[in-house]
Design an enzyme around this catalytic site. Structure first.
Site, PDB file in Angstrom:
ATOM      1  N   SER A 126       1.451 -12.408   2.493  1.00 39.84           N
ATOM      2  CA  SER A 126       2.717 -12.487   1.737  1.00 39.84           C
ATOM      3  C   SER A 126       3.867 -11.891   2.553  1.00 39.84           C
ATOM      4  CB  SER A 126       2.603 -11.818   0.361  1.00 39.84           C
ATOM      5  OG  SER A 126       2.571 -10.419   0.473  1.00 39.84           O
TER       6      SER A 126
ATOM      7  N   HIS B 241       3.112  -0.171   5.911  1.00 33.43           N
ATOM      8  CA  HIS B 241       1.980   0.458   5.229  1.00 33.43           C
ATOM      9  C   HIS B 241       2.377   0.769   3.788  1.00 33.43           C
ATOM     10  CE1 HIS B 241      -1.752   2.686   4.976  1.00 33.43           C
ATOM     11  NE2 HIS B 241      -1.078   3.605   4.308  1.00 33.43           N
TER      12      HIS B 241
ATOM     13  N   LYS C 152     -13.669  -4.561  22.823  1.00 32.83           N
ATOM     14  CA  LYS C 152     -12.336  -4.611  22.219  1.00 32.83           C
ATOM     15  C   LYS C 152     -11.287  -4.921  23.297  1.00 32.83           C
ATOM     16  CE  LYS C 152      -9.071  -1.932  19.557  1.00 32.83           C
ATOM     17  NZ  LYS C 152      -8.946  -1.354  18.261  1.00 32.83           N
TER      18      LYS C 152
HETATM   19  C1  GRF Z   1       0.431  -4.918   2.728  1.00 31.35           C
HETATM   20  O1  GRF Z   1       0.359  -4.077   1.607  1.00 31.35           O
HETATM   21  C2  GRF Z   1       0.714  -4.123   3.976  1.00 31.35           C
HETATM   22  O2  GRF Z   1       1.503  -2.993   3.744  1.00 31.35           O
HETATM   23  C3  GRF Z   1      -0.667  -3.691   4.384  1.00 31.35           C
HETATM   24  O3  GRF Z   1      -1.479  -4.801   4.107  1.00 31.35           O
HETATM   25  C4  GRF Z   1      -0.915  -5.547   3.039  1.00 31.35           C
HETATM   26  C5  GRF Z   1      -0.785  -6.969   3.473  1.00 31.35           C
HETATM   27  O4  GRF Z   1      -0.406  -7.824   2.438  1.00 31.35           O
HETATM   28  N1  GRF Z   1      -0.677  -3.245   5.756  1.00 31.35           N
HETATM   29  P1  GRF Z   1      -0.018  -9.348   2.746  1.00 31.35           P
HETATM   30  O5  GRF Z   1      -1.210  -9.950   3.499  1.00 31.35           O
HETATM   31  O6  GRF Z   1       1.220  -9.349   3.563  1.00 31.35           O
HETATM   32  O7  GRF Z   1       0.164  -9.979   1.413  1.00 31.35           O
END
Ligand code: GRF
Length: 189
Positions: A15, A111, A67
């Site tokens: 999203s 985050h 990695k």
């Molecule tokens: C978000 O809450 C972002 O902060 C975290 O992972 C989630 C990703 O959501 N790092 P989306 O895939 O962008 O809907």
């Protein structure tokens, strides 16, 4: 307008990727998403990228022995597309030395908490379990730690009735806006 070439890294629903793609298209962010990098080829974010017409680099870590080798393959794709900044949006892996050295202070993450509180996985669940009334969103530069780099922007979001799902909806809405305005300010300089 001189557009910055960015790659968005995502592992899930995407999203934030979609919100950033929309903001770039509308020229609210002076950048062009030239690549969507995913470590999970089946994630919904790939469907979104296909729909929008953004090239995908789907590279699975398990296809590599180390990695380092995985990140070198990612780096090749980034260099091929002449990517200047890496924008992490739900990319569920720690960035390693290969990418950190190739993009010093040019990797950004979002985050779903007010860091340094609740780093790592399920930050919204952690906040609800801790019983805090306010959590939020942080946009920060990425270093070698887990959600530890210098903070660029933060916004508070109320925890709604101790309900992780409803709080997550409120957090996502704030994320889409805060990521857009932060990148707008960063790239217009
Ligand atoms: C978000 O809450 C972002 O902060 C975290 O992972 C989630 C990703 O959501 N790092 P989306 O895939 O962008 O809907």
């Amino acid at each position: 307008m001189n557009k910055v070439k960015i790659a968005v890294f995502a592992s899930g629903s995407g999203s934030n990727f979609a919100a950033l793609a929309e903001a770039c298209k509308a020229e609210r962010i002076p950048a062009e998403i030239v690549l969507m990098v995913t470590d999970k080829p089946d994630a919904f974010v790939s469907e979104r990228a296909n729909e929008i017409g953004i090239p995908i680099a789907a590279i699975r870590p398990r296809d590599f022995e180390t990695k380092k080798a995985y990140e070198q393959a990612v780096l090749e794709a980034l260099q091929e597309a002449q990517v200047e900044w890496l924008i992490l949006a739900g990319y569920m892996r720690l960035i390693g030395p290969v990418l950190l050295e190739a993009y010093p202070e040019r990797i950004i993450n979002i985050h779903p908490s007010l860091l340094p509180s609740f780093p790592g996985k399920d930050a919204i669940g952690q906040a609800v379990a801790a019983g805090v009334k306010v959590t939020g969103v942080t946009v920060h530069l990425v270093d070698e730690g887990m959600d530890t780099g210098p903070i660029l922007a933060q916004r508070a979001v109320d925890v709604i009735d101790g309900d992780a799902e409803r709080t997550a909806l409120a957090i996502h809405a704030v994320e889409h806006e805060l990521y857009t305005t932060t990148l707008q300010n960063l790239f217009k300089k």
